[in-house]
Write an enzyme that holds these catalytic residues in place. Sequence first.
Site, PDB file in Angstrom:
ATOM      1  N   LYS A  10       0.817  -1.220   0.000  1.00 44.24           N
ATOM      2  CA  LYS A  10       0.000   0.000   0.000  1.00 44.24           C
ATOM      3  C   LYS A  10       0.858   1.282   0.000  1.00 44.24           C
ATOM      4  CE  LYS A  10      -3.986  -2.195   2.201  1.00 44.24           C
ATOM      5  NZ  LYS A  10      -5.105  -1.986   3.154  1.00 44.24           N
ATOM      6  N   TYR A  50     -12.482  -2.314  -4.388  1.00 45.48           N
ATOM      7  CA  TYR A  50     -12.982  -2.472  -3.012  1.00 45.48           C
ATOM      8  C   TYR A  50     -14.509  -2.438  -2.946  1.00 45.48           C
ATOM      9  CZ  TYR A  50      -8.417  -2.218  -0.671  1.00 45.48           C
ATOM     10  OH  TYR A  50      -7.156  -2.485  -0.188  1.00 45.48           O
ATOM     11  N   ASN A 113      -2.038   0.181   6.669  1.00 43.03           N
ATOM     12  CA  ASN A 113      -1.628  -1.128   7.199  1.00 43.03           C
ATOM     13  C   ASN A 113      -0.758  -1.933   6.223  1.00 43.03           C
ATOM     14  OD1 ASN A 113      -3.645  -1.916   5.470  1.00 43.03           O
ATOM     15  ND2 ASN A 113      -4.749  -3.187   6.937  1.00 43.03           N
ATOM     16  N   HIS A 116      -2.263  -5.548   1.501  1.00 41.79           N
ATOM     17  CA  HIS A 116      -3.578  -6.183   1.308  1.00 41.79           C
ATOM     18  C   HIS A 116      -3.336  -7.585   0.791  1.00 41.79           C
ATOM     19  CE1 HIS A 116      -7.631  -6.925  -0.320  1.00 41.79           C
ATOM     20  NE2 HIS A 116      -6.985  -7.464  -1.339  1.00 41.79           N
ATOM     21  N   GLU A 127      -9.416 -10.763  -7.913  1.00 37.73           N
ATOM     22  CA  GLU A 127      -8.438  -9.689  -7.684  1.00 37.73           C
ATOM     23  C   GLU A 127      -7.199  -9.851  -8.573  1.00 37.73           C
ATOM     24  OE1 GLU A 127      -7.752  -9.427  -3.452  1.00 37.73           O
ATOM     25  OE2 GLU A 127      -9.813  -8.776  -3.073  1.00 37.73           O
TER      26      GLU A 127
END
Length: 139
Positions: A10, A50, A113, A116, A127
């Site tokens: 990320k 998402y 965080n 993913h 995905e």
Amino acid sequence: MLERTLSIIKPDAVERNITGKVNAMIEEAGLRIVAQKRIHLTVKQAEEFYREHKDKAFFTSLVDFMTSGPVIVQVLEGEDAVSYYRKIMGATNPAIAEEGTIRKTFALSIDKNTVHGSDSIESAKREVGFFFSEIEICD
Ligand code: CMP
């Protein structure tokens, strides 16, 4: 079973220039990076990726963050890669992630965080296909 899963490093990790450190943890855990590219998601792409979270309170901030800078999208391959990668990543909230996990080591918050990973084999298929064509994946 040999599986593939979709991983995203990320913007918080790309910004801190620690993508190599994350990749080292992935490889040391025995997963193989069989495709990888650096992209800057558009709002439309992030909203589509998402979409299952679109009714959640954090959706807007999630999309804002994921479009705030470049990310590394990658396909990881290995035995039970989907559940195994989630174990290596650690809990979504780094405050409760186990020692030695990627999020415990690098994540800054539940939003920032660091990584993913697909949450099921079905999600992984969608995905991986969202970002990569078969010709870009080489094992
Ligand atoms: P990720 O695995 O990318 O999937 C959705 C993301 O939403 C998640 O990681 C978190 O970074 C972010 N998020 C923010 N708040 C929450 C929350 N309360 N519960 C789950 N995910 C959250």
